[in-house]
Design an enzyme around this catalytic site. Structure first.
Site, PDB file in Angstrom:
ATOM      1  NE  ARG A 160       4.445  36.930  90.082  1.00 55.27           N
ATOM      2  CZ  ARG A 160       3.653  35.557  89.502  1.00 55.27           C
ATOM      3  NH1 ARG A 160       3.244  35.737  88.492  1.00 55.27           N
ATOM      4  NH2 ARG A 160       3.510  34.799  90.463  1.00 55.27           N
ATOM      5  CB  CYS A 197       4.111  30.545  84.447  1.00 51.62           C
ATOM      6  SG  CYS A 197       2.504  29.636  84.438  1.00 51.62           S
TER       7      CYS A 197
END
Length: 284
Positions: free
Chosen positions: A181, A240
């Site tokens: 990611r 994040c």
């Protein structure tokens, strides 16, 4: 006080001092928001209550503030009071995955100024594998507590400060997402793939052993100090996807004796929603 507590130590507290702590289950599933509550009813630590990531630990989304923005402080205090939390309570938090949601609750409780909070090391998995007792059904009725907000124990930075840091490079921006990611190769939760320009990747799963308990503190400290490369812990900003797994890295640093790092709660989900935000995708 360590930010962690073992299953055996919690069991001893529940056995000999059952009213000295409040145990809170915050199990959750990003793709099935009702799954955590369902799992709680199927089994939880005796006397535990339940709190919901999106209903209690997050503010409403606006489309520009990320997927799990900070709740209003007054709303969070009310949610904790409703579950019986007191200013004198030791609050023990856990989830049924790898500690990512427990870390968010740990951080949010500290953000509200309450220091006596610990994460159950290994969570529900370790509790069950230790053959310790559990209950099913809804949480026990309990009187409202007197939990109140005090001077925050955690530092929050906003979008503008992260944006300014792209030029100053004073702070180290640590992204807790998995490498695929981070590199922009796999994105199923946010509309844009990639990472904040200049960020470094520290997947939160690197904090754990195979049984999902935390790794040795000296190993964690060595790894974080390598990333710091001479910077102070106070010069770290965690982020994040939506301000959840970044709390796991913040917890790991606290466990390692590296206190004082900050949190960008909006994280990638806010960053990529703001027009003109510098975005990088790793090639190769």
């Amino acid at each position: 006080m360590s930010p962690l507590i073992s299953c055996q130590d919690l069991f001893e507290l529940l056995t000999h001092r059952p009213t000295s702590q409040l145990v809170v289950d915050c199990s959750f599933d990003l793709v099935a928001p009702a799954a955590g509550w369902s799992a709680f009813q199927l089994g939880h630590i005796p006397g535990a209550t339940y709190i919901h990531l999106e209903n209690d630990l997050s503010a409403p989304r606006t489309g520009m503030n990320g997927r799990h923005p900070l709740p209003r402080l007054a709303d969070f205090v009310a949610a904790m009071r409703a579950r019986g939390a007191n200013d004198g309570s030791l609050i023990v938090v856990y989830d049924n995955v790898d500690g990512r949601y427990a870390a968010r609750l740990w951080w949010t409780i500290r953000w509200a100024g309450h220091a006596a909070v610990r994460v159950l090391d290994g969570g529900w998995r370790q509790w069950r594998e230790s053959s310790l007792p559990f209950e099913t059904g809804e949480p026990q009725e309990r009187a409202p507590g007197n939990f109140s907000s005090r001077a925050s124990l955690e530092r929050v930075v906003e979008y503008e400060e992260v944006r300014a840091n792209l030029d100053t490079q004073k702070a180290l921006l640590l992204d807790a997402r998995a490498w695929d990611r981070f590199r922009g190769r796999n994105e199923t939760l946010d509309p844009v793939a990639g990472h904040i320009t200049g960020a470094k990747n520290r997947p939160y799963r690197d904090n754990l052993k195979g049984d999902e308990t935390f790794r040795d503190t000296s190993e964690l400290r060595d790894e974080f100090e390598q990333l710091l490369a001479g910077r102070r812990p106070e010069d770290v900003i965690h982020q994040c996807g939506s301000g959840v797994t970044s709390c796991h890295n913040r917890l790991a640093m606290e466990l390692s004796g590296l206190s004082g790092s900050a949190m960008y709660v909006g994280s990638w989900s806010e960053w990529c929603s703001r027009p003109g935000s510098p975005i990088s995708v790793d090639e190769g």
